[in-house]
Design a protein around this motif. Structure first.
Motif, PDB file in Angstrom:
ATOM      1  N   LEU A 196       0.788  -1.232   0.000  1.00 39.70           N
ATOM      2  CA  LEU A 196       0.000   0.000   0.000  1.00 39.70           C
ATOM      3  C   LEU A 196       0.824   1.289   0.000  1.00 39.70           C
ATOM      4  N   TYR A 197       2.144   1.170   0.163  1.00 44.25           N
ATOM      5  CA  TYR A 197       2.999   2.362   0.171  1.00 44.25           C
ATOM      6  C   TYR A 197       3.884   2.403  -1.076  1.00 44.25           C
ATOM      7  N   ARG A 198       3.330   2.001  -2.213  1.00 44.55           N
ATOM      8  CA  ARG A 198       4.118   1.959  -3.444  1.00 44.55           C
ATOM      9  C   ARG A 198       4.585   3.358  -3.865  1.00 44.55           C
ATOM     10  N   HIS A 199       3.920   4.385  -3.401  1.00 46.16           N
ATOM     11  CA  HIS A 199       4.320   5.746  -3.754  1.00 46.16           C
ATOM     12  C   HIS A 199       5.647   6.141  -3.107  1.00 46.16           C
ATOM     13  N   SER A 200       6.022   5.418  -2.020  1.00 45.90           N
ATOM     14  CA  SER A 200       7.292   5.717  -1.342  1.00 45.90           C
ATOM     15  C   SER A 200       8.367   4.768  -1.890  1.00 45.90           C
ATOM     16  N   LYS A 201       8.978   5.178  -2.980  1.00 45.82           N
ATOM     17  CA  LYS A 201       9.921   4.299  -3.672  1.00 45.82           C
ATOM     18  C   LYS A 201      11.125   3.937  -2.817  1.00 45.82           C
ATOM     19  N   SER A 202      11.645   4.893  -2.070  1.00 45.26           N
ATOM     20  CA  SER A 202      12.826   4.612  -1.236  1.00 45.26           C
ATOM     21  C   SER A 202      12.503   3.574  -0.162  1.00 45.26           C
ATOM     22  N   LEU A 203      11.307   3.672   0.440  1.00 42.79           N
ATOM     23  CA  LEU A 203      10.888   2.691   1.446  1.00 42.79           C
ATOM     24  C   LEU A 203      10.812   1.299   0.837  1.00 42.79           C
ATOM     25  N   ILE A 204      10.161   1.185  -0.298  1.00 43.09           N
ATOM     26  CA  ILE A 204       9.999  -0.110  -0.949  1.00 43.09           C
ATOM     27  C   ILE A 204      11.354  -0.695  -1.344  1.00 43.09           C
ATOM     28  N   GLU A 205      12.232   0.140  -1.891  1.00 42.81           N
ATOM     29  CA  GLU A 205      13.556  -0.330  -2.295  1.00 42.81           C
ATOM     30  C   GLU A 205      14.356  -0.836  -1.110  1.00 42.81           C
ATOM     31  N   ASN A 206      14.295  -0.125   0.009  1.00 43.96           N
ATOM     32  CA  ASN A 206      15.052  -0.536   1.196  1.00 43.96           C
ATOM     33  C   ASN A 206      14.519  -1.841   1.788  1.00 43.96           C
ATOM     34  N   ILE A 207      13.192  -1.994   1.801  1.00 44.04           N
ATOM     35  CA  ILE A 207      12.623  -3.255   2.298  1.00 44.04           C
ATOM     36  C   ILE A 207      13.019  -4.407   1.383  1.00 44.04           C
ATOM     37  N   HIS A 208      12.977  -4.167   0.082  1.00 43.07           N
ATOM     38  CA  HIS A 208      13.399  -5.195  -0.884  1.00 43.07           C
ATOM     39  C   HIS A 208      14.849  -5.613  -0.631  1.00 43.07           C
ATOM     40  N   LYS A 209      15.702  -4.644  -0.370  1.00 44.15           N
ATOM     41  CA  LYS A 209      17.119  -4.952  -0.127  1.00 44.15           C
ATOM     42  C   LYS A 209      17.288  -5.814   1.129  1.00 44.15           C
ATOM     43  N   LEU A 210      16.531  -5.485   2.166  1.00 50.00           N
ATOM     44  CA  LEU A 210      16.612  -6.275   3.405  1.00 50.00           C
ATOM     45  C   LEU A 210      16.158  -7.715   3.168  1.00 50.00           C
ATOM     46  N   ILE A 211      15.071  -7.881   2.424  1.00 49.27           N
ATOM     47  CA  ILE A 211      14.556  -9.226   2.151  1.00 49.27           C
ATOM     48  C   ILE A 211      15.517  -9.993   1.246  1.00 49.27           C
ATOM     49  N   GLU A 212      16.091  -9.310   0.258  1.00 43.53           N
ATOM     50  CA  GLU A 212      17.070  -9.960  -0.621  1.00 43.53           C
ATOM     51  C   GLU A 212      18.285 -10.430   0.168  1.00 43.53           C
ATOM     52  N   LYS A 213      18.725  -9.604   1.115  1.00 45.28           N
ATOM     53  CA  LYS A 213      19.862  -9.985   1.958  1.00 45.28           C
ATOM     54  C   LYS A 213      19.540 -11.215   2.789  1.00 45.28           C
ATOM     55  N   TYR A 214      18.312 -11.265   3.326  1.00 47.29           N
ATOM     56  CA  TYR A 214      17.908 -12.449   4.096  1.00 47.29           C
ATOM     57  C   TYR A 214      17.852 -13.677   3.191  1.00 47.29           C
ATOM     58  N   CYS A 215      17.299 -13.512   2.000  1.00 51.37           N
ATOM     59  CA  CYS A 215      17.193 -14.649   1.067  1.00 51.37           C
ATOM     60  C   CYS A 215      18.571 -15.219   0.735  1.00 51.37           C
ATOM     61  N   GLU A 216      19.538 -14.344   0.544  1.00 48.04           N
ATOM     62  CA  GLU A 216      20.904 -14.794   0.266  1.00 48.04           C
ATOM     63  C   GLU A 216      21.468 -15.598   1.432  1.00 48.04           C
ATOM     64  N   SER A 217      21.102 -15.212   2.661  1.00 49.34           N
ATOM     65  CA  SER A 217      21.646 -15.896   3.844  1.00 49.34           C
ATOM     66  C   SER A 217      21.099 -17.319   4.010  1.00 49.34           C
ATOM     67  N   VAL A 218      19.922 -17.602   3.430  1.00 48.01           N
ATOM     68  CA  VAL A 218      19.338 -18.943   3.584  1.00 48.01           C
ATOM     69  C   VAL A 218      19.464 -19.775   2.313  1.00 48.01           C
ATOM     70  N   THR A 219      20.077 -19.211   1.279  1.00 42.14           N
ATOM     71  CA  THR A 219      20.236 -19.935   0.014  1.00 42.14           C
ATOM     72  C   THR A 219      21.319 -21.000   0.149  1.00 42.14           C
ATOM     73  N   SER A 220      21.024 -22.199  -0.339  1.00 40.32           N
ATOM     74  CA  SER A 220      21.966 -23.308  -0.207  1.00 40.32           C
ATOM     75  C   SER A 220      21.684 -24.374  -1.265  1.00 40.32           C
ATOM     76  N   GLU A 221      22.686 -25.191  -1.527  1.00 41.83           N
ATOM     77  CA  GLU A 221      22.518 -26.339  -2.416  1.00 41.83           C
ATOM     78  C   GLU A 221      22.134 -27.593  -1.634  1.00 41.83           C
ATOM     79  N   VAL A 222      22.097 -27.456  -0.313  1.00 43.49           N
ATOM     80  CA  VAL A 222      21.744 -28.589   0.557  1.00 43.49           C
ATOM     81  C   VAL A 222      20.532 -28.205   1.397  1.00 43.49           C
ATOM     82  N   GLY A 223      19.526 -29.060   1.400  1.00 46.50           N
ATOM     83  CA  GLY A 223      18.338 -28.816   2.201  1.00 46.50           C
ATOM     84  C   GLY A 223      18.493 -29.361   3.607  1.00 46.50           C
ATOM     85  N   ILE A 224      17.637 -28.895   4.497  1.00 41.96           N
ATOM     86  CA  ILE A 224      17.674 -29.337   5.891  1.00 41.96           C
ATOM     87  C   ILE A 224      16.345 -29.982   6.264  1.00 41.96           C
ATOM     88  N   ILE A 225      16.419 -31.151   6.854  1.00 48.14           N
ATOM     89  CA  ILE A 225      15.281 -31.792   7.505  1.00 48.14           C
ATOM     90  C   ILE A 225      15.655 -31.873   8.979  1.00 48.14           C
TER      91      ILE A 225
END
Length: 325
Positions: A196-225
């Motif tokens: 709902l805050y698409r008009h605030s481009k800087s906010l959206i970009e910064n949140i995207h960067k945080l989520i991308e950083k988290y995604c990189e931290s959990v990316t792996s070629e080996v899964g966990i059970i």
């Protein structure tokens, strides 16, 4: 003679001796505690260390219709029992724990931990795991202790994966433009701002960067059970991370997702469930033929009775039955 500075030579001498004795005692205590810690660490390290198979163990495995592309690629813990591995083919790098316990199933049937009738590729298998009747194979997984896996078609990580993290969910507008990238730690507040805050481009970009950083931290070629997981009578499970104490029973197809179960809040995935590009949070239940595609399921949600959901965000304590979204 009296010391003019202290006027009390006896007290001064006693104080010096007392400090010396205190320092000696303190050093002794530190040395004893450090020695205990080192001893415990070495014992723990030895208990969890891996070694090569012995020749007699290899002969036992061969006699039980087991094979490997190279026996040198198989490492085992001290206490490994080769008699608990039957009709199994190993490829790639394999680490096996100890198989000492048994499972008591419904009706009183007992099953010894071990590996029976399976193909295993590039896996680490923890202590007292049961793996049986794998119709295809298990590949590229780290499997925790006391986990039970039986009658599964395919369990594999095919490539480097973020396990559903980063999947774009088209919220509010099916035509796009208000997508929310889901992740394990997504909150309702973050999703609200991103949609709902698409008009605030800087906010959206910064949140995207945080989520991308988290995604990189959990990316792996080996899964966990995780530990204490039950997976039985399931179809294809591909690129899925599974947390502690989860139960997957009768699921048809699970592709690219995270099941964030834990010891305090278990996750249940039931019969005929189909899930693609998803994240399921702790304490939730997806059962009775439910179908979810590009969805985030928050904590303690219940989805079942053939409910169908696409591009949907469910947050805490939501329910969905006999409908669609």
């Amino acid at each position: 003679k009296t010391n003019p500075r202290t006027m009390c030579p006896t007290v001064t001498l006693w104080a010096r001796k007392r400090r010396s004795l205190s320092l000696i005692s303190l050093n002794n205590i530190i040395s004893v505690n450090l020695l205990k810690k080192i001893t415990i660490y070495l014992i723990f390290k030895r208990m969890n260390a891996y070694r090569n198979l012995e020749e007699k163990e290899i002969q036992i495995l061969i006699s039980q219709n087991c094979s490997a592309d190279s026996w040198d690629n198989i490492k085992v813990k001290e206490g490994f029992d080769a008699h608990k591995v039957i009709n199994t083919k190993f490829t790639g790098t394999i680490k096996l724990g100890k198989f000492n316990n048994y499972y008591c199933l419904e009706g009183g049937l007992k099953r010894d931990s071990g590996i029976y009738n399976a193909k295993i590729h590039n896996c680490t298998i923890g202590d007292d795991v049961y793996i049986g009747d794998i119709r295809n194979y298990i590949a590229n997984y780290q499997i925790g202790k006391d986990t039970y896996i039986e009658n599964v078609d395919l369990l594999v990580v095919t490539k480097k994966s973020s396990f559903g993290n980063g999947t774009l969910v088209a919220t509010l507008n099916e035509g796009g433009g208000r997508e929310v990238p889901i992740c394990d730690i997504l909150s309702a507040h973050t999703a609200y701002m991103m949609s709902l805050y698409r008009h605030s481009k800087s906010l959206i970009e910064n949140i995207h960067k945080l989520i991308e950083k988290y995604c990189e931290s959990v990316t792996s070629e080996v899964g966990i059970i995780g530990n204490n997981v039950i997976i039985k009578n399931c179809g294809t499970i591909k690129n899925v991370k599974i947390g502690d104490n989860a139960t997957l029973e009768g699921a048809s197809e699970l592709l690219n997702g995270s099941i964030n179960s834990n010891a305090s809040a278990h996750v249940l995935i039931g019969t005929n469930v189909i899930a693609k590009d998803f994240i399921i949070s702790s304490g939730s239940e997806i059962t009775e033929g439910a179908m979810i595609d590009r969805c985030f399921v928050g904590q303690a949600c219940q989805i079942g009775k053939q409910y169908s959901a696409t591009d949907t965000l469910f947050f805490c304590n939501c329910q969905g039955f006999h409908g669609e979204s």
